[in-house]
Write an enzyme that holds these catalytic residues in place. Structure first.
Site, PDB file in Angstrom:
ATOM      1  N   GLY A  12      -5.938  -4.404   2.617  1.00 36.38           N
ATOM      2  CA  GLY A  12      -5.921  -5.305   2.240  1.00 36.38           C
ATOM      3  C   GLY A  12      -4.391  -5.263   1.316  1.00 36.38           C
ATOM      4  CG  LEU A  87      -5.849  -3.154  12.972  1.00 35.76           C
ATOM      5  CD1 LEU A  87      -6.885  -1.863  12.260  1.00 35.76           C
ATOM      6  CD2 LEU A  87      -4.529  -2.158  13.183  1.00 35.76           C
ATOM      7  CG  HIS A 106       4.890  -3.475  14.125  1.00 34.87           C
ATOM      8  ND1 HIS A 106       3.312  -2.993  13.777  1.00 34.87           N
ATOM      9  CD2 HIS A 106       5.541  -2.235  13.985  1.00 34.87           C
ATOM     10  CE1 HIS A 106       2.958  -2.232  14.722  1.00 34.87           C
ATOM     11  NE2 HIS A 106       4.687  -1.523  14.837  1.00 34.87           N
ATOM     12  CG  ASP A 147       3.495  -4.887  17.401  1.00 33.63           C
ATOM     13  OD1 ASP A 147       2.943  -5.500  16.626  1.00 33.63           O
ATOM     14  OD2 ASP A 147       2.976  -3.287  17.883  1.00 33.63           O
TER      15      ASP A 147
HETATM   16  C1  GRF Z   1       0.443  -2.788   6.323  1.00 28.16           C
HETATM   17  O1  GRF Z   1       1.663  -1.587   6.805  1.00 28.16           O
HETATM   18  C2  GRF Z   1       1.324  -3.785   7.275  1.00 28.16           C
HETATM   19  O2  GRF Z   1       2.556  -3.224   7.966  1.00 28.16           O
HETATM   20  C3  GRF Z   1       0.731  -2.972   8.445  1.00 28.16           C
HETATM   21  O3  GRF Z   1      -1.100  -2.744   8.783  1.00 28.16           O
HETATM   22  C4  GRF Z   1      -0.860  -2.630   7.221  1.00 28.16           C
HETATM   23  C5  GRF Z   1      -2.025  -3.375   6.544  1.00 28.16           C
HETATM   24  O4  GRF Z   1      -2.217  -2.685   5.313  1.00 28.16           O
HETATM   25  N1  GRF Z   1       0.605  -4.391  10.226  1.00 28.16           N
HETATM   26  P1  GRF Z   1      -2.371  -3.359   3.946  1.00 28.16           P
HETATM   27  O5  GRF Z   1      -4.456  -3.630   4.770  1.00 28.16           O
HETATM   28  O6  GRF Z   1      -1.447  -4.917   4.131  1.00 28.16           O
HETATM   29  O7  GRF Z   1      -2.841  -2.390   2.703  1.00 28.16           O
END
Ligand code: GRF
Length: 191
Positions: A12, A87, A106, A147
């Protein structure tokens, strides 16, 4: 005032950054209403809570059949859905309800290193294994295929000779922190 729902499954850091950015920059009139997660233990829950934003856990089944989610979004006048490390696929009903109003970040230069199974450190490992000279981040609209939606913003960073997954992750993290909130402002301005 425009309202955002942030979707996150993990740590997060992006959700936290977005919440903080819009609470400190009220001139944009953008408010993070809540976080949606599919994991009870997701780190995002405490990060959001510390900034005064509630998280709501929806099961994977409730996300696949999103009647409850849709009701919740309508009740709260949500304008934009922001995926930040979420996810699970976004069901077509939600995409239809929010055309060009669901965006994702991404950590690669899409279309490279995207698609199912390409997330987190796996991306950086693949980038390094292929001896790439640069990588970066992509912010894009979400469509049914992982994506593949239209790209809104991309920026690059170079890869040094002795780069590791960890050092690369730090570079990517810094790009995400700088550019994701600014890109949300631009997307919101078009709504
Ligand atoms: C990030 O690198 C984002 O680009 C990808 O998932 C990761 C999430 O990281 N989709 P976080 O949970 O915001 O630390």
């Amino acid at each position: 005032m425009k309202n955002i729902a942030v979707f996150a499954s993990g740590n997060g850091s992006n959700a936290e950054n977005i919440i903080r950015y819009f609470s400190q920059n009220k001139q944009f009139g953008i408010h993070v209403s809540f976080v949606i997660t599919n994991r009870k233990q997701a780190g995002v829950i405490n990060k959001a809570k510390a900034l005064g934003v509630s998280s709501f856990v929806f099961s994977n089944a409730e996300i696949e059949n999103p009647e409850r989610l849709i009701f919740f979004f309508k009740e709260n006048n949500i304008d934009l859905l922001v995926l930040a490390g979420f996810l699970r696929p976004i069901p077509v009903e939600l995409l239809k309800l929010y055309p060009n109003k669901v965006i994702n970040i991404h950590p690669s230069l899409l279309p490279n290193y995207g698609g199912k199974g390409m997330y987190g450190f796996k991306i950086h490992e693949a980038v390094l294994a292929n001896n790439e000279k640069e990588t970066g981040i992509t912010i894009h609209y979400v469509i049914e295929e992982y994506d593949k939606g239209e790209i809104i913003f991309q920026t690059k960073c170079s890869i040094s000779e002795n780069e590791t997954v960890e050092t690369l992750a730090t570079k990517i993290y810094q790009l995400e922190q700088k550019h994701f909130p600014e890109t949300i402002v631009k997307v919101m301005a078009k709504l």
